[in-house]
Design a protein around this motif. Structure first.
Motif, mmCIF file in Angstrom:
data_model
loop_
_atom_site.group_PDB
_atom_site.id
_atom_site.type_symbol
_atom_site.label_atom_id
_atom_site.label_comp_id
_atom_site.label_asym_id
_atom_site.label_seq_id
_atom_site.Cartn_x
_atom_site.Cartn_y
_atom_site.Cartn_z
ATOM 1 N N MET A 177 -49.324 32.555 -25.498
ATOM 2 C CA MET A 177 -49.468 32.895 -24.072
ATOM 3 C C MET A 177 -50.890 32.682 -23.568
ATOM 4 S SD MET A 177 -47.410 36.427 -23.513
ATOM 5 C CE MET A 177 -48.031 37.290 -24.918
ATOM 6 N N ASP A 178 -50.992 32.585 -22.255
ATOM 7 C CA ASP A 178 -52.278 32.389 -21.573
ATOM 8 C C ASP A 178 -52.931 33.725 -21.238
ATOM 9 O OD1 ASP A 178 -49.992 32.686 -19.967
ATOM 10 O OD2 ASP A 178 -51.044 31.994 -18.194
ATOM 11 N N VAL A 179 -52.869 34.678 -22.171
ATOM 12 C CA VAL A 179 -53.543 35.957 -21.915
ATOM 13 C C VAL A 179 -55.058 35.753 -21.926
ATOM 14 C CG1 VAL A 179 -51.850 37.666 -22.638
ATOM 15 C CG2 VAL A 179 -53.198 36.489 -24.347
ATOM 16 N N GLY A 180 -55.754 36.530 -21.147
ATOM 17 C CA GLY A 180 -57.202 36.442 -21.110
ATOM 18 C C GLY A 180 -57.684 35.115 -20.564
ATOM 19 N N SER A 181 -58.972 34.874 -20.750
ATOM 20 C CA SER A 181 -59.559 33.633 -20.225
ATOM 21 C C SER A 181 -60.335 32.901 -21.303
ATOM 22 C CB SER A 181 -60.535 33.959 -19.100
ATOM 23 O OG SER A 181 -60.017 34.911 -18.232
#
Ligand code: SAM
Ligand code: SF4
Ligand code: SF4
Length: 357
Positions: free
Chosen positions: A218-222
């Motif tokens: 997943m694209d959690v955070g940056s």
């Protein structure tokens, strides 16, 4: 290369909306979802540097984790948890960071167990051999252990801490011996890194009594440099495993269950797939998250939290806290995974190690 860090912790926290006194009625958010599930991050620290979660380039030796005074005490966590249970929470998951790095964690479990919610914990398993028995004795009911590969080189490449597979396997065995059965095993699948291990993992855990769950990256955070191309869709995982070991769908255990269940047709147990990217499940999302420093988040991909710690430490009563949580939930309209695009994936978001996975 990871993207520039924009936000690991939110730069500011709102105190949260002030709503009317909670009247005891059913608590629904703006999309009609009720509050059932609370995830509590007990530490933002971790002894691993998984490439998809805490990349070493960002979480290096000079990274400043939260100071002790900033994080909620066990007494504060237990007090908040009791208020959440009063509002209808049925399941509490302790997570982090690596929750077993929090000193004396069984004491917190002893404090939470009497609340009557289903109490569970997610760990990287690195210290489970030492802790499994005490966790069970303290009243922990269920356990999830993350293990991204059984292949030594692949696992070390993913945890980036030179941590061996055998120690996690030892932890899972210790957990089973302490009475956690089945253990759930989480495997995040990242294309080109560990996806060649999917069928091997299925083969290993089949018939073990434990339940392997494949999680879409997943694209959690940056900070993890997420790209859609790195995601292996659950459909592909199921196809690859199904070719080796035929599968059939199984009923969900309850409405809103995050993992879709599949069972082996030869009776060798089941697996789960968590398809947060390709089959978003926001419609049934009944989760709130409490960060290590006591900020409340209504979505894993939120950009801002609501500061419950300030309310606690400024002398707020349990009723004040309850009203604040109810007001936050009633205003909730998050459905990030349903509306994810390449653009939203680049928005600043808090890190999973901070908010609690
Ligand atoms: N340290 C513990 C562990 O690894 O189990 C608990 C915290 S970790 C943040 C919780 C879960 O989130 C783990 O199973 C981890 O693999 C998963 N996770 C972390 N980053 C992820 C990402 N970018 N995509 C999908 N799952 C992720
Ligand atoms: Fe640590 Fe868990 Fe994140 Fe890995 S996934 S870096 S073990 S918090
Ligand atoms: Fe829940 Fe947000 Fe995940 Fe959707 S994206 S399932 S609302 S945490």
């Amino acid at each position: 290369m990871p993207q520039k860090v924009i936000s690991i912790r939110p730069e500011s926290r709102t105190p949260g909306p002030k709503g009317p006194r909670y009247d005891g009625g059913p608590l629904a958010d703006k999309l009609g979802r009720s509050l059932r599930d609370l995830r509590i991050s007990v530490t933002d620290r971790c002894n691993f540097r998984c490439v998809y979660c805490m990349p070493r380039e960002v979480f290096g030796n000079d990274y400043k984790f939260l100071p002790h005074a900033a994080i909620l005490s066990f007494e504060e966590i237990a007090r908040l948890a009791a208020v959440f249970v009063g509002l209808g929470v049925k399941k509490i998951r302790l997570t982090g960071g690596e929750p077993l790095l929090r000193k004396d964690l069984p004491r917190l479990i002893e404090m939470l167990a009497p609340l009557g919610a289903d109490l569970t914990l997610t760990t990287n398993g690195s210290t489970l051999v030492k802790h499994a028995r005490a966790l069970k004795d303290a009243g922990l009911e269920r356990l999830t252990v993350s293990l991204d590969s059984l292949d030594e080189a692949t696992f070390r490449a993913m945890n980036d801490a030179d941590f061996p597979v055998a120690k996690v396997l030892g932890g899972i065995a210790a957990a089973a011996a302490a009475g956690f059965s089945p253990v759930k095993i989480n495997m995040v699948v990242k294309r080109g890194v560990n996806d060649h291990q999917v069928v091997e993992a299925a083969r290993y855990w089949r018939d073990s009594g434990h339940i392997l769950r494949f999680i879409e990256y997943m694209d959690v955070g940056s900070t993890n440099g997420w790209r859609m191309d790195d995601v292996i869709p659950s459909a592909e995982v199921l196809r690859r495993i199904g070719e080796a070991f035929p599968l059939e769908p199984a009923e969900a255990n309850y409405a809103g269950e995050v993992a879709a269940r599949w069972r082996y047709t030869d009776g060798a147990g089941e697996i789960g797939v968590i398809s947060s990217v390709t089959r978003a499940f926001c419609r049934d999302c009944n989760r709130m998250r409490l960060s290590t420093e006591g900020a409340l988040f209504t979505c894993l991909f939120a950009q801002q939290g609501h500061d419950l710690k300030a309310l606690l430490r400024e002398g707020g009563s349990d009723d004040d806290i309850r009203d604040r949580i109810a007001a936050v939930w009633r205003l909730r309209d998050d459905r990030y995974s349903e509306i994810r695009t390449a653009q939203t994936a680049r928005l600043p978001k808090v890190e999973m190690s901070y908010i609690g996975g």
